[in-house]
Design an enzyme around this catalytic site. Structure first.
Site, PDB file in Angstrom:
ATOM      1  N   TYR A 123       0.842  -1.198   0.000  1.00 13.29           N
ATOM      2  CA  TYR A 123       0.000   0.000   0.000  1.00 13.29           C
ATOM      3  C   TYR A 123       0.878   1.250   0.000  1.00 13.29           C
ATOM      4  CZ  TYR A 123      -3.043   3.725   1.686  1.00 13.29           C
ATOM      5  OH  TYR A 123      -3.713   4.916   1.811  1.00 13.29           O
TER       6      TYR A 123
ATOM      7  N   GLU B 235      -3.593   7.690  -3.871  1.00 11.00           N
ATOM      8  CA  GLU B 235      -3.458   6.386  -3.234  1.00 11.00           C
ATOM      9  C   GLU B 235      -3.217   5.325  -4.299  1.00 11.00           C
ATOM     10  OE1 GLU B 235      -5.720   5.196   0.635  1.00 11.00           O
ATOM     11  OE2 GLU B 235      -6.952   4.688  -1.080  1.00 11.00           O
TER      12      GLU B 235
END
Lengths: 289, 400
Positions: free
Chosen positions: B120, B208
């Site tokens: 991530y 993101e």
């Protein structure tokens, strides 16, 4: 005493010649605020509302010894206006500008780090010390001089809190609107800390709202303080349905989604008096007496 | 403003970030045609383009879409067309869309990429430190929120400067934290620098990459991409402003935005007109406490133009779900007398057929009372917001 501004504070207005600025600076002058000069580039040497106008803040401060500025400059010019305020070594700058780009605020916050200049706002009604000084757009006729400090993220709920204090037969020492942008100048901790050191302030009313970590940070800080004044806290947004942003990054920073109840719990755990509606502030203040 | 995954990937390519080959398709036939353009052979990944995360674990409201979520792996071109057909025009519900879901009207067809591992990576603003922060974590099960709640120490927080230059030391730090193989170093440098520059250069509020895929050669690929852009800075990016997709916004929201107001829909029956988010929230809290709820609210904050205010109020007056109107204004910048003028103009055009309770406080309140009293509109006055809510709910009950 009050905090940040009082009847002796000399104030300069950046962007004084605009329509909204003129309306609100005139109200502030009528209120008794010592506004001593204005700044509008290319209009130096003229008079506006009976005040001398300068081309730069530096000149205005040199001539008038002002220590605070109320800024009516548009969002796109805020960064330049704050830089001038920092360079002129002002104690306080108040910005009511709405829609300030986040990147500009990121740079403004970097600029303010380690400086003596405090920024209130942007996107705030400003600061008012009743019967002494009004910097911003507060309604002029609702505040009463007294011993309750007010600090709020929401503009309109600031007025609501003030009315609740009046209904308790009390008044305000100083009222500060923090603004509710992603990044803000002074925060709850800065203001409550100043109220803790102000002899005139006996208790504090704090208005928070959904989203952001400012209430939790204030709770954590308040818990650690030894000599502190009572804080009555309200957090708005309980009825708001869960509204997720597109990504997770915001929730990671708060270790998961934070509800209004989480915020209220944190504030109560820190020793604040948490109320469920703004009007309950009245009752809570009466109980304090 | 949020943009779609395919738009985000396109934008990020310009900042030197590697993404799998992919193309957008609006029909099953188109999907089948673009599949061979992105890769000579399968498998392909079909990705529903709605503005939401967690599409894989989402579900479709319609049976015809099948039981799979909004991200589907397919092996051959026939399946590209048939699975695209199943998703198009149907409604995808995820944990981020709310129960109503969002209608899928385009599919991103991407070449499937085999990866060794994934992690991530996110960039956003830390509101406490007032800094741009990079977040990174190894999340084998993909559940980053679970990690944030239970093992926050396993997520790296790294402050980035406002110049768009990530230091060597910071890159090394990320390498070590994520335990990345050495050969990924130049790729990580390019990825992080690219994201850092993209965040500042695009005036983003969040970027993101969930997840970044690590290939066997050490290359790093943005397998998904989400970008939120700062509405307040769109004036600096006229090209990006055109990426806005309003197809999932309703007409009332769009109308409100035209006047620079915000409008929201809820499931109750009271139409609220307020001037501030905090006031909107506390008004809704009060309605909830009294066992009622808002149908919608409009926030006319900053409104100093009578015509705009009138048009904003009309949006509430013409909403058929509104059975009563609560106007709660605390004038500061907004002046009560202009709101009063706006009510009269709106009522003249739209008609006032439901009870309306008004609470004015602050700037030019007395003037506003006089204006409305002279207009003979059947408005009900209240001094506080509690009184306003009580009076309105009583009127609405009597009207049933």
């Amino acid at each position: 005493m009050a905090i940040f501004v009082n009847k002796d504070t000399l104030v300069v207005c950046q962007g004084i010649t605009g329509t909204q600025a003129s309306f609100h600076v005139k109200n502030s002058l009528d209120y008794g605020t010592k506004v001593v000069a204005g700044v509008t580039p290319d209009k130096g040497g003229t008079l506006h509302l009976g005040l001398p106008v300068f081309n730069t803040l530096q000149e205005a401060v040199k001539e008038t010894k002002a220590t605070a500025s109320v800024m009516y400059v548009p969002a796109s010019q805020l960064k330049a206006a704050v830089r001038e305020a920092v360079e002129a070594e002002l104690d306080l700058a108040v910005s009511i500008a709405a829609d300030v780009p986040l990147r500009d605020m990121l740079e403004i916050k970097a600029m303010l780090r380690g400086c003596k200049t405090k920024l209130i706002g942007p996107n705030t009604p400003g600061i008012i010390t009743p019967d002494e000084a009004r910097l911003g757009i507060f309604p002029v006729d609702i505040h009463k001089k007294g011993n309750i400090g007010v600090v709020s993220r929401s503009s309109t709920l600031t007025y609501e809190a003030v009315l609740s204090i009046n209904r308790a037969g009390l008044g305000q020492s100083t009222v500060v609107g923090l603004g509710d942008d992603i990044l803000i100048g002074v925060d709850f901790i800065d203001v409550i800390s100043a109220f803790n050191h102000d002899d005139e302030t006996k208790a504090i009313v704090m208005i928070g709202q959904l989203s952001g970590p400012f209430e939790e940070a204030a709770a954590e800080w308040y818990k650690r303080q030894h000599n502190k004044k009572p804080v009555i806290a309200f957090v708005a947004g309980d009825a708001m349905p869960f509204d997720h942003n597109m990504g997770y990054a915001g929730d990671i920073l708060t270790n998961g989604y934070v509800s209004v109840q989480d915020k209220k719990d944190a504030l109560a755990d820190a020793g604040m008096i948490v109320v469920n509606t703004v009007s309950d502030i009245t009752k809570a203040l009466v109980n304090l007496k | 403003m949020n943009i779609h995954e395919y738009q985000a990937k396109n934008v990020l390519k310009h900042f030197g970030i590697s993404v799998p080959n992919g193309k957008i398709a609006y029909t099953p036939k188109e999907a089948s045609a673009v599949a061979v353009e992105v890769s000579s052979h399968g498998p392909w990944v079909l990705k529903a383009q709605i503005q939401s995360g967690a599409r894989q674990s989402g579900f479709f409201l319609e049976k015809s879409a099948g039981v799979a979520g909004g991200i589907r792996l397919v092996k051959n071109r026939r399946a590209v067309a048939s699975e695209t057909e199943k998703m198009l025009g149907n409604t995808l519900v995820t944990i981020q869309t709310g129960p109503k879901g969002k209608v899928v009207n385009k599919i991103y067809v991407e070449a499937f990429q085999k990866v060794k591992k994934s992690f991530y990576l996110g960039l956003t603003i830390d509101r406490i430190t007032s800094e741009l922060v990079l977040l990174a974590a190894n999340v084998p099960d993909g559940n980053i929120i679970e990690k944030a709640i239970n093992n926050p120490d396993e997520i790296l927080h790294l402050s980035l400067n406002t110049l768009g230059t990530t230091s060597q030391q910071q890159i090394q730090h990320i390498m070590k934290f994520l335990k990345l193989p050495k050969r990924t170093l130049p790729h990580l440098e390019q990825l992080v620098n690219g994201l850092h520059k993209a965040f500042l250069g695009l005036d983003a509020t969040m970027i993101e990459i969930n997840p970044v895929g690590v290939t066997s050669s050490g290359e790093l690929l943005a397998l998904d991409a989400k970008i939120s852009l700062d509405d307040n800075a769109l004036f600096r990016h006229p090209d990006i402003a055109t990426l806005r997709d309003d197809s999932d916004l309703d007409e009332r929201k769009l109308q409100a935005r035209r006047y620079k107001f915000t409008y929201h829909d809820f499931s109750g029956s009271v139409g609220c007109i307020v001037n501030g988010d905090g006031l909107a929230l506390s008004t809704m809290d009060l309605l909830k406490e009294k066992g009622s709820g808002a149908a919608c609210f409009i926030n006319v904050k900053g409104g100093v133009d009578k015509d705009k205010i009138a048009n904003g109020i009309k949006i509430i007056m013409t909403n058929p779900r509104v059975e009563g109107i609560l106007l709660n204004i605390l004038g500061g910048f907004v002046r009560c007398n202009l709101i009063a003028d706006g009510i009269i103009a709106a009522a003249a055009e739209a008609g006032l057929n439901v009870p309306m309770v008004i609470r004015f406080e602050g700037t030019n309140k007395d003037m506003a009372h006089e204006i409305l009293n002279n207009s003979h509109l059947p408005v009900i006055w209240a001094d506080t917001q509690e009184e306003a809510v009580d009076k309105l709910l009583k009127e609405m009950e009597a009207a049933v």
